[in-house]
Enzyme design. Structure first.
Site, short mmCIF file in Angstrom:
data_model
loop_
_atom_site.label_atom_id
_atom_site.label_comp_id
_atom_site.label_asym_id
_atom_site.label_seq_id
_atom_site.Cartn_x
_atom_site.Cartn_y
_atom_site.Cartn_z
CD GLU A 273 -59.24 -22.51 40.74
OE1 GLU A 273 -59.63 -21.41 40.04
OE2 GLU A 273 -58.19 -22.66 41.46
N GLY A 275 -67.66 -22.67 38.85
CA GLY A 275 -68.52 -21.81 39.43
C GLY A 275 -69.97 -21.75 38.65
NE ARG A 276 -70.42 -18.64 33.32
CZ ARG A 276 -70.36 -17.30 33.21
NH1 ARG A 276 -71.70 -16.88 33.30
NH2 ARG A 276 -69.54 -16.44 33.15
NE ARG A 312 -73.73 -13.66 33.72
CZ ARG A 312 -74.46 -14.21 32.57
NH1 ARG A 312 -75.89 -14.33 32.59
NH2 ARG A 312 -73.62 -14.57 31.40
CE1 TYR A 316 -69.07 -9.35 32.13
CE2 TYR A 316 -71.00 -10.46 33.20
CZ TYR A 316 -69.69 -9.95 33.30
OH TYR A 316 -68.95 -10.31 34.54
CB CYS A 343 -82.72 6.51 36.65
SG CYS A 343 -84.21 6.77 37.67
C1 PLP Z 1 -64.24 -17.07 38.07
C2 PLP Z 1 -62.93 -17.89 38.40
C3 PLP Z 1 -63.59 -19.18 38.39
C4 PLP Z 1 -65.01 -19.65 38.13
O1 PLP Z 1 -65.38 -19.59 36.72
P1 PLP Z 1 -66.71 -20.10 36.25
O2 PLP Z 1 -66.51 -19.50 34.83
O3 PLP Z 1 -67.91 -19.76 37.11
O4 PLP Z 1 -66.63 -21.61 36.26
C5 PLP Z 1 -62.63 -19.96 38.72
N1 PLP Z 1 -61.61 -19.67 39.11
C6 PLP Z 1 -61.00 -18.39 39.06
C7 PLP Z 1 -59.50 -18.13 39.43
C8 PLP Z 1 -61.91 -17.47 38.97
O5 PLP Z 1 -61.46 -16.08 38.50
#
Ligand code: PLP
Length: 418
Positions: A273, A275-276, A312, A316, A343
């Site tokens: 899964e 994303g980043r 971000r 963070y 602000c």
């Molecule tokens: C956020 C998330 C991802 C993706 O994480 P990345 O760090 O962006 O690769 C995958 N699975 C779950 C369950 C998440 O919460």
């Protein structure tokens, strides 16, 4: 290959000058490279080789329809965390059978929608959710495909940066208690056990914690097999890190190689899964310098992008590389804090950056493709930025800039007699 190059003093994304995009579409603007996104996704796909797999892009990293559509066409599945993300994936041409549904708070309505859609799998995060899915599935007379998100409790001592794989957080079910939960699932009439799922954290820059987690999950799969529960897929979640500053995350190919090696000859389908790692470095945020201001011994560059556009750094203390879009030969380099108009003292995009700039110059904030637009808000009644996809020497607006009227949509005044 880098998709950002300076030619004749002008920063380009692939074969388009960022200054031209700013002139045509204004700022702030999110700009993505289609080639960069495709390359990252295909790196996952190709490294899997003969291994049965499904790469489910984590929609929350960037949920733009054009990006989802691009990935769907390349064969991606999708990891969603809400009904809104489900609707987006379907609108973008994603296939229901390639969707996994994660998240600790799936509502009755969201579970119903996902069951009716026919998604690949629910990643179940608690026993209460398991019972709820059974109840709804029974009512609809649909069998719900499930996997259980286990919390592998990866050793924080050796990997202190991991935030979601430890016992004491809200995600998943403790690995030592999960066999019983699987047995409960197996006893329920409208659940079909598909897999085991884990996701141990984000922005991981080493392979070791992934392998630690995987080892624990494989042991669990063996124990499940001993009690007669067969597992079809292993979902290792996302979390592979990217380079923002001086990090050295493993290459996608090396990461997949290590996982495949550990899997050996087991007959399991691998689900990931990410994303980043697919979108972060494929996107930038373009912004214009509104004012230069000195205060005490500090210098501020006040720009037209802010924490509502890119949260971000404020949330963070994330570090993002910032550079000028066009060389400014007249200006001399000064150390600035790059701040927005919102602000809040926390409204900064970068601190202590040496830049040779003047009022009106454009800045490029790198690595904004993930958790940028998707975390944006309208705080301070600021319309969200335009989003543009660059394809070699072409560019396409994939989301228009919000208007001020958009900001007030759905609002109304109280009637006069109240
Ligand atoms: C956020 C998330 C991802 C993706 O994480 P990345 O760090 O962006 O690769 C995958 N699975 C779950 C369950 C998440 O919460």
């Amino acid at each position: 290959m880098s998709h950002f190059q300076r030619r004749n003093g002008q920063l380009h994304i692939d074969n388009v000058a960022l200054a031209d995009l700013a002139a045509e579409h204004g700022t702030p603007a999110y700009i993505y490279s289609k080639a960069a996104i495709s390359e990252q996704f295909l790196a996952y796909q190709q490294a899997m080789g003969e291994q049965s797999h499904l790469i489910c892009y984590a929609v929350k990293a960037n949920c733009s329809l054009a990006i989802l559509n691009l990935l769907a066409k390349l064969g991606a599945g999708f990891d969603i965390v809400s009904g809104g993300e489900l609707e987006r994936v379907l609108a973008a041409g994603g296939l229901p059978q390639n969707i996994v549904f994660s998240g600790v708070g799936k509502s009755h309505e969201e579970i119903t929608l996902a069951l009716r859609t026919g998604i690949h799998c629910f990643n179940v995060e608690s026993t209460a959710e398991l019972e709820r899915i059974q109840h709804i599935a029974q009512g609809l007379d649909i069998v719900a495909p499930i996997s259980i998100r286990v919390n592998p409790d990866v050793d924080a001592g050796t990997h202190p940066y991991i935030s979601t794989g430890l016992k004491e957080n809200k995600f998943g079910i403790e690995i030592d208690a999960v066999v019983e939960v699987y047995q409960r699932a197996a006893s329920l009439s409208h659940l079909s056990i598909k897999g085991v799922d884990c996701h141990i954290g984000s922005q991981l820059t080493e392979i070791a914690p992934f392998i630690d987690a995987m080892d624990r999950v494989l042991l669990l799969i063996d124990r499940l097999s001993e009690v007669g529960i067969a597992i079809e897929h292993l979902d290792l979640g996302g979390g592979l890190g990217v380079r923002y500053q001086d990090e050295h995350p493993p290459a996608i190919g090396d990461y997949i190689q290590a996982i495949r090696q550990r899997l050996g000859a087991r007959n399991l389908r691998l689900i990931l899964e990410p994303g980043r790692s697919i979108v972060a470095n494929a996107g930038v945020l373009l912004t214009k310098v509104e004012y230069l201001k000195a205060a005490g011994d500090k210098n501020f560059a006040i720009v037209d992008a802010a924490m509502n556009d890119m949260l971000r750094p404020a949330l963070y203390e994330a570090w993002l590389d910032i550079e000028t879009v066009s060389d400014n030969k007249q200006a001399k380099a000064v150390v600035y804090d790059i701040v927005g108009p919102v602000c809040e003292t926390g409204d900064f995009l970068g601190k202590q950056r040496s830049l040779a700039i003047a009022e009106g110059d454009l800045l490029c904030i790198h690595s904004c493709g993930a958790y940028g637009m998707s975390m944006s808000s309208n705080y301070n009644s600021r319309p969200r930025a335009v989003e543009i996809m660059v394809d070699d020497c072409d560019s396409h607006v994939i989301k228009t800039r919000e208007s001020r009227a958009d900001l007030m949509r759905g609002e109304s005044l109280l009637p006069d007699n109240h």
